[in-house]
Design a protein around this motif. Structure first.
Motif, PDB file in Angstrom:
ATOM      1  N   ALA A  92       0.850  -1.202   0.000  1.00  0.00           N
ATOM      2  CA  ALA A  92       0.000   0.000   0.000  1.00  0.00           C
ATOM      3  C   ALA A  92       0.882   1.247   0.000  1.00  0.00           C
ATOM      4  O   ALA A  92       0.737   2.118   0.847  1.00  0.00           O
ATOM      5  N   GLU A  95       0.807   5.600  -5.213  1.00  0.00           N
ATOM      6  CA  GLU A  95       0.243   5.068  -6.466  1.00  0.00           C
ATOM      7  C   GLU A  95       1.170   5.383  -7.649  1.00  0.00           C
ATOM      8  O   GLU A  95       0.836   6.165  -8.546  1.00  0.00           O
ATOM      9  N   SER A 120      -1.504  -6.267  -4.112  1.00  0.00           N
ATOM     10  CA  SER A 120      -1.371  -4.808  -4.163  1.00  0.00           C
ATOM     11  C   SER A 120      -2.718  -4.172  -3.851  1.00  0.00           C
ATOM     12  O   SER A 120      -3.753  -4.648  -4.312  1.00  0.00           O
ATOM     13  N   ASN A 121      -2.657  -3.071  -3.099  1.00  0.00           N
ATOM     14  CA  ASN A 121      -3.868  -2.297  -2.808  1.00  0.00           C
ATOM     15  C   ASN A 121      -4.042  -1.183  -3.842  1.00  0.00           C
ATOM     16  O   ASN A 121      -4.808  -0.243  -3.621  1.00  0.00           O
ATOM     17  N   THR A 122      -3.343  -1.290  -4.981  1.00  0.00           N
ATOM     18  CA  THR A 122      -3.438  -0.228  -5.985  1.00  0.00           C
ATOM     19  C   THR A 122      -4.886   0.098  -6.345  1.00  0.00           C
ATOM     20  O   THR A 122      -5.729  -0.795  -6.419  1.00  0.00           O
ATOM     21  N   SER A 123      -5.133   1.387  -6.595  1.00  0.00           N
ATOM     22  CA  SER A 123      -6.471   1.831  -6.983  1.00  0.00           C
ATOM     23  C   SER A 123      -6.678   1.703  -8.485  1.00  0.00           C
ATOM     24  O   SER A 123      -7.818   1.765  -8.949  1.00  0.00           O
ATOM     25  N   GLY A 142      -4.717  -8.213  -7.006  1.00  0.00           N
ATOM     26  CA  GLY A 142      -5.113  -6.969  -6.352  1.00  0.00           C
ATOM     27  C   GLY A 142      -6.093  -7.277  -5.234  1.00  0.00           C
ATOM     28  O   GLY A 142      -7.063  -8.018  -5.424  1.00  0.00           O
ATOM     29  N   HIS A 144      -8.042  -4.707  -3.089  1.00  0.00           N
ATOM     30  CA  HIS A 144      -8.234  -3.256  -3.023  1.00  0.00           C
ATOM     31  C   HIS A 144      -9.238  -2.901  -1.926  1.00  0.00           C
ATOM     32  O   HIS A 144     -10.433  -3.157  -2.070  1.00  0.00           O
TER      33      HIS A 144
END
Ligand code: NAI
Length: 289
Positions: A92, A95, A120-123, A142, A144
């Motif tokens: 996290a 970005e 990954s907590n990518t948006s 992911g 999220h």
């Protein structure tokens, strides 16, 4: 065969989202390691987790003993090598694709368990780009979360073309059974489900404000009182962080080349000025911390 539960979690980055993920996992009884690259960032992250736990005690969601026990389950470190035994790690950090690729490349060499999940907590960044920084893309996906992590129910699960079904099953059971979340599943396209809808809406509100169409308060009241949204789009942008909104918009624009995803100059100027929303004390509104 039953899906094995996760006992040891790693969280990389302890900002707005990482601190929430650390707190939730610790409250759910998991052994957590939280990584930040510097001691001062690690101390700041620990402070975030501590303050949030204190708020939960004040509002009687937790007892003092439960909050202390949760914090006691977390090791805050600047040493990524301590992630070797983690069964599931959630990244996290900021970005930025290059930064995430670098972290996953390092993590791949450190985590020893052959079936550990790397999430990954990518948006918005396509998971495939991150997964290919490792030699084990079948274990990458992911996961999220939404802000505030201990409160909002949703988790988007984003398997890439290479993610193994067992990895997705483990991540789903982690989110649903262990963390009590509700899961939606998205294809690996920049923005996934929620941000594909949310980001053009927020950018439209920024353009509306910039053009003098209406004031920030009227735009937000319009959506709160007229559409029953709990926050207006500019309040929500301040909560998410304008730097994060810009980064998500750029990742989505790069993927689809749609003008509606392009970050308006007004948003760029605010980020350049350091007006990032709640986290910097000022965005579309001012905040006292
Ligand atoms: P943030 O700016 O609050 O926190 C990022 C943290 O990562 C900082 O503490 C920073 O010191 C750390 N960091 C930066 N580079 C690092 C590196 N190379 N290694 C380790 N740590 C590093 O950002 P936020 O809002 O927590 O976002 C983190 C991720 O979560 C991003 O991918 C973002 O898109 C995603 N996200 C953000 C949401 C939001 O509402 N802000 C919601 C859902 C996902």
């Amino acid at each position: 065969m039953a899906t094995r539960t996760i006992g040891k979690v790693g969280v990389i980055g302890c900002g707005l989202m990482g601190s929430g993920i650390v707190e939730l996992c610790a409250r759910r009884g998991l052994d957590v390691i939280s990584f930040e690259p510097t001691q001062s960032a690690s101390d700041t992250g620990r402070g975030r987790v501590q303050r949030s736990l204190d708020r939960a005690v004040k509002s009687e969601k937790l007892t003092r003993a439960e909050a202390d026990a949760a914090l006691g389950r977390v090791l805050f470190t600047t040493d990524l090598d301590s992630f070797a035994d983690r069964e599931l790690t959630v990244e996290a950090i900021v970005e930025q694709e290059a930064a995430k690729i670098e972290v996953f490349g390092r993590l791949d060499k450190i985590v020893t368990s052959p079936d550990a999940v790397l999430a990954s907590n990518t948006s918005s960044i396509p998971i495939m780009k991150i997964a290919m920084a490792t030699a084990r893309p079948e274990y990458v996906l992911g996961i999220h979360f939404f802000n505030p992590v201990p409160v909002l129910k949703l988790v988007e699960l984003v398997p890439s073309l290479m993610t193994a079904a067992e990895t997705e099953d483990r991540a789903r059971s982690f989110a649903v059974d262990q963390l009590g979340k509700t899961v939606v599943r998205s294809k690996d396209k920049a923005g996934f489900i929620v941000n594909s809808l949310l980001i053009p809406y927020i950018l439209a509100a920024v353009r509306m404000l910039d053009s003098g169409f209406a004031s920030a308060e009227d735009i937000d009241n319009g959506m709160m009182l007229g559409c029953a949204h709990p926050l207006g789009p500019l309040q929500l942008a301040d909560l998410i962080g304008l730097d994060t909104i810009k980064a998500i918009a750029e990742a989505m624009y790069e993927e689809f080349k749609e003008p509606l995803y392009s970050a308006p100059p007004f948003l760029l100027r605010m980020v350049e000025a350091g007006l990032l929303g709640r986290k910097s004390g000022r965005g579309f509104y001012e905040y006292t911390r």
